[in-house]
Design a protein around this motif. Structure first.
Motif, PDB file in Angstrom:
ATOM      1  N   TRP A  19      14.509   6.738  23.785  1.00 17.22           N
ATOM      2  CA  TRP A  19      14.244   5.768  23.105  1.00 17.22           C
ATOM      3  C   TRP A  19      12.632   5.231  23.281  1.00 17.22           C
ATOM      4  O   TRP A  19      12.821   5.443  24.649  1.00 17.22           O
ATOM      5  CB  TRP A  19      15.473   4.956  22.909  1.00 17.22           C
ATOM      6  CG  TRP A  19      16.784   5.194  22.516  1.00 17.22           C
ATOM      7  CD1 TRP A  19      17.371   6.565  23.447  1.00 17.22           C
ATOM      8  CD2 TRP A  19      17.132   4.742  21.994  1.00 17.22           C
ATOM      9  NE1 TRP A  19      18.561   6.794  22.346  1.00 17.22           N
ATOM     10  CE2 TRP A  19      18.520   5.850  21.201  1.00 17.22           C
ATOM     11  CE3 TRP A  19      16.870   4.051  20.562  1.00 17.22           C
ATOM     12  CZ2 TRP A  19      19.026   5.479  20.333  1.00 17.22           C
ATOM     13  CZ3 TRP A  19      17.061   4.357  19.119  1.00 17.22           C
ATOM     14  CH2 TRP A  19      18.865   4.410  19.049  1.00 17.22           C
ATOM     15  N   SER A  20      12.368   4.849  22.321  1.00 11.53           N
ATOM     16  CA  SER A  20      10.489   4.423  22.643  1.00 11.53           C
ATOM     17  C   SER A  20      10.674   3.080  22.294  1.00 11.53           C
ATOM     18  O   SER A  20      11.586   2.329  21.072  1.00 11.53           O
ATOM     19  CB  SER A  20       9.832   4.755  21.488  1.00 11.53           C
ATOM     20  OG  SER A  20       9.378   6.421  22.048  1.00 11.53           O
ATOM     21  N   TYR A  21      10.493   1.739  23.236  1.00 17.35           N
ATOM     22  CA  TYR A  21      10.061   0.858  23.361  1.00 17.35           C
ATOM     23  C   TYR A  21       9.202   0.652  21.540  1.00 17.35           C
ATOM     24  O   TYR A  21       7.895   1.019  21.349  1.00 17.35           O
ATOM     25  CB  TYR A  21       9.880  -0.448  24.107  1.00 17.35           C
ATOM     26  CG  TYR A  21       9.503  -1.896  23.695  1.00 17.35           C
ATOM     27  CD1 TYR A  21      10.150  -2.414  23.674  1.00 17.35           C
ATOM     28  CD2 TYR A  21       8.305  -2.052  23.334  1.00 17.35           C
ATOM     29  CE1 TYR A  21       9.791  -4.363  23.149  1.00 17.35           C
ATOM     30  CE2 TYR A  21       7.353  -3.238  23.769  1.00 17.35           C
ATOM     31  CZ  TYR A  21       8.198  -4.512  23.388  1.00 17.35           C
ATOM     32  OH  TYR A  21       7.683  -5.394  22.901  1.00 17.35           O
ATOM     33  N   PHE A  34      14.382  -0.704  20.656  1.00 22.17           N
ATOM     34  CA  PHE A  34      14.059   0.469  20.273  1.00 22.17           C
ATOM     35  C   PHE A  34      14.458   1.182  19.525  1.00 22.17           C
ATOM     36  O   PHE A  34      14.931   1.210  18.772  1.00 22.17           O
ATOM     37  CB  PHE A  34      14.709   1.107  21.668  1.00 22.17           C
ATOM     38  CG  PHE A  34      14.192   0.241  22.655  1.00 22.17           C
ATOM     39  CD1 PHE A  34      14.012   0.877  24.116  1.00 22.17           C
ATOM     40  CD2 PHE A  34      14.906  -0.900  23.293  1.00 22.17           C
ATOM     41  CE1 PHE A  34      13.730   0.055  25.120  1.00 22.17           C
ATOM     42  CE2 PHE A  34      15.145  -1.544  24.417  1.00 22.17           C
ATOM     43  CZ  PHE A  34      14.067  -0.655  25.271  1.00 22.17           C
ATOM     44  N   THR A  62       7.652   3.674  28.397  1.00 18.06           N
ATOM     45  CA  THR A  62       7.976   1.529  28.218  1.00 18.06           C
ATOM     46  C   THR A  62       7.919   0.683  29.772  1.00 18.06           C
ATOM     47  O   THR A  62       8.674   1.738  30.194  1.00 18.06           O
ATOM     48  CB  THR A  62       8.952   1.183  27.481  1.00 18.06           C
ATOM     49  OG1 THR A  62       9.163   1.870  26.231  1.00 18.06           O
ATOM     50  CG2 THR A  62      10.009  -0.231  27.216  1.00 18.06           C
ATOM     51  N   GLN A  73       3.525  -1.325  26.627  1.00 19.25           N
ATOM     52  CA  GLN A  73       3.711  -0.334  25.452  1.00 19.25           C
ATOM     53  C   GLN A  73       2.533   1.513  25.117  1.00 19.25           C
ATOM     54  O   GLN A  73       1.205   0.322  25.368  1.00 19.25           O
ATOM     55  CB  GLN A  73       4.146  -0.843  24.101  1.00 19.25           C
ATOM     56  CG  GLN A  73       4.827   0.803  23.276  1.00 19.25           C
ATOM     57  CD  GLN A  73       4.364   0.201  21.816  1.00 19.25           C
ATOM     58  OE1 GLN A  73       4.742  -1.132  21.722  1.00 19.25           O
ATOM     59  NE2 GLN A  73       4.779   0.305  21.173  1.00 19.25           N
TER      60      GLN A  73
END
Lengths: 427, 155
Positions: free
Chosen positions: A49-51, A163, A307, A320
């Motif tokens: 999961w990416s911000y 996210f 993140t 980020q």
């Protein structure tokens, strides 16, 4: 099926790990273009999961921001019904970047090339001349608009921190973060926030050197002399490193004023680190207001892959990373305060913004440390980085910061996602 | 007025030279006692967002910044080279004028490799007295706000 298919993934290079606990990391992993390509697929478009942004940045229906997950451009936006979406910023037609502005407000996103029109959730809502002109041209009878929207990502928000993931198979965001990191987000985002502005830093090095840097607490008081000199962060303070069960995330924390000034001076002098008599004429920016009531004055929260949520005294920011090839990345810092901050508190946070970002008195060094590492490790296929401060072997939490153990945690999950864990790998 | 433009041009030339010749202590003395120095990314400036890259609200903070650079910070080894465009000078009062000028800064490594480091503009308020000019306020609006490597020496 989306009209633009993802390319067939090329084989990932094999890695000969010298040790199963990741206390040695081959230098070529930071430079190899095939590794970088595989990372885009397996990490950034994989089950991580990416911000992507804060809900506070897109408060109104139609608000959008363009950003990136790894190297992939995305639009992070709020639909007219108030729901939040993240879609790939690449036209379902010829692949052009649809939204070019970094931010704005719009009911729809229109590609300038052939005027294809997309809703905030990525649905293709119209395209010119679809049925031809005067009976000529147009799309074929089997063209289905539903197949040619902007690629939609899974989105989840925790207290307004948003996210996204490309993977349908990824665990839920709550499972991914785990209790320690959910609790930390809840601590920092206990109240509505107000974005105070942005800082950006373009570093000419491999992106992995940054999450490593965030997890290497050993360097903190050595490289960043300003923070040890002024007691912002010292190895002698009460503090530690806390990871999730999979050791992919790390929270480095410390409490100010929990060490002895004389003890600090003696230790840093004895180890020939520095002997500074530096004093500030205007020490206002060094003050710490314990807003959270737990005495924690430093909390660097590194979430896999890229993140960071930082609390450095009263400076609060999201960081980020966007990647631009194996040798270049950008850090985007989003600095914020709380919506109910007094004017004096906002001023204090702005004064403390002097300490962070590309010109930060306690962070500018990281840009240089990463670039000198990246430059010097080029062309050394057999050599490795040494990561065993705080001990080799199993990876675990520590109640001190004289360590870089969380760096090995990063590599262990990285190797798992890349599909090249060594036999008997430590996790 | 033309005399004032000449004096402002000299002030900006000394500003550039003091940084480019690594005389940062002399650079500090180009600010009035009530002087401030702010470096702001254009994306924040245009949106009315207050976050700076560098914020020295008074001369003590300006001195502290240079003291930290000299004693506590590590940064890329380089030479700076400033090119400052023709200033637009507007008289505000007998003792004050506003100045706007574009700047370009190149950085050169100790191995002789140069790169374009930063472009932007200065928006200054300058104190005018008989014997000298000094900055009351220096605002640097940075167009190249995706800062390459890091920002240590003043723009």
């Amino acid at each position: 099926m989306n009209g633009i298919t993802e390319g067939q993934e090329r084989p990932v290079p094999k890695v000969d790990w010298p040790r199963a606990d990741y206390s040695r990391v081959p230098f070529w992993l930071y430079h190899d273009p095939a590794i970088y390509e595989a990372e885009q697929e397996r990490i950034f478009k994989g089950p991580a999961w990416s911000y992507v942004g804060l809900e506070a940045e897109i408060p109104n229906p139609g608000d959008f921001r363009t950003t990136m997950i790894g190297a992939t451009p995305v639009i992070f936006n709020r639909a007219m019904d108030g729901s939040v979406h993240c879609v790939v910023n690449r036209c379902g037609h010829r692949g052009a970047q649809v939204r070019r502005e970094p931010r704005g407000n719009a009911k729809e996103h229109i590609c300038i090339y052939h005027r294809w029109c997309f809703a905030p959730d990525g649905t293709l809502t119209g395209l010119p001349f679809r049925r031809g002109v005067k009976g000529k041209g147009g799309m074929g009878p089997d063209f289905d608009m539903a197949d040619h929207g902007l690629r939609k990502l899974r989105v989840a928000s925790r207290n307004g921190v948003v996210f996204a993931t490309f993977s349908d198979a990824a665990e839920t965001l709550e499972e991914y973060l785990g209790p320690v990191f959910l609790q930390h987000i809840d601590r920092i985002f206990a109240k509505p926030v107000r974005v105070l502005g942005y800082q950006r830093q373009r570093i000419f090095g491999n992106w992995k050197l940054y999450p490593e840097n965030q997890r290497d607490t050993y360097h903190g008081s050595l490289l960043h002399e300003f923070q040890s000199t002024f007691g912002i962060s010292r190895a002698t303070q009460q503090g530690g490193v806390t990871m999730d069960a999979r050791h992919r995330h790390n929270l480095t924390w410390a409490r100010s004023a929990t060490d002895d000034e004389a003890e600090f001076q003696a230790l840093y002098k004895a180890d020939n680190v520095h002997d500074s008599s530096l004093r500030l004429e205007d020490p206002g920016m060094l003050r710490f207001h314990d807003e959270w009531g737990d005495g924690i004055s430093i909390a660097i929260c590194g979430l896999f892959p890229t993140t960071t949520i930082h609390q450095i005294s009263n400076s609060l920011a999201m960081r980020q990373i966007r990647t631009f090839g194996p040798g270049e990345f950008e850090i985007l810092w989003t600095l914020f305060g709380y919506a109910d901050d007094t004017e004096a508190m906002t001023q204090h946070r702005l004064d403390q913004s002097n300490m962070v970002g590309p010109a930060g008195l306690i962070s500018m060094e990281d840009g240089e440390a990463i670039e000198i590492t990246h430059r010097a490790i080029q062309g050394e296929p057999a050599a490795c980085a040494v990561i065993e401060m705080g001990g080799a072997g199993p990876i675990h939490d520590l109640n001190h910061r004289v360590t870089d153990m969380p760096v090995r945690g990063f590599w262990s999950y990285y190797a798992e996602l890349m599909g090249f864990e060594p036999p008997g790998a430590v996790r | 007025m033309s005399d004032l433009v000449g004096r402002v041009t000299n002030l900006l030339a000394e500003y550039a030279a003091s940084i480019d010749e690594n005389r940062l202590e002399d650079w500090v003395e180009l600010f009035a006692e009530a002087g401030s120095y702010r470096v702001v990314p254009r994306e924040n400036h245009d949106q009315g967002l207050p976050v700076p890259l560098i914020l020295c609200r008074n001369k003590k903070m300006i001195r502290d910044r240079i003291k930290a650079l000299r004693n506590a910070n590590e940064y890329n080894l380089h030479h700076d080279l400033h090119i400052i465009g023709a200033p637009r000078v507007v008289v505000i009062s007998p003792t004050e004028c506003s100045v706007r000028a574009s700047y370009v800064v190149y950085q050169t490594t100790l191995e002789g490799q140069s790169r374009l480091f930063s472009v932007g503009r200065y928006e200054d308020r300058v104190q005018v007295t008989d014997d000298r000019l000094r900055f009351l306020e220096k605002l640097v609006v940075v167009d190249s706000f995706s800062v390459p490597t890091l920002l240590a020496t003043p723009l």
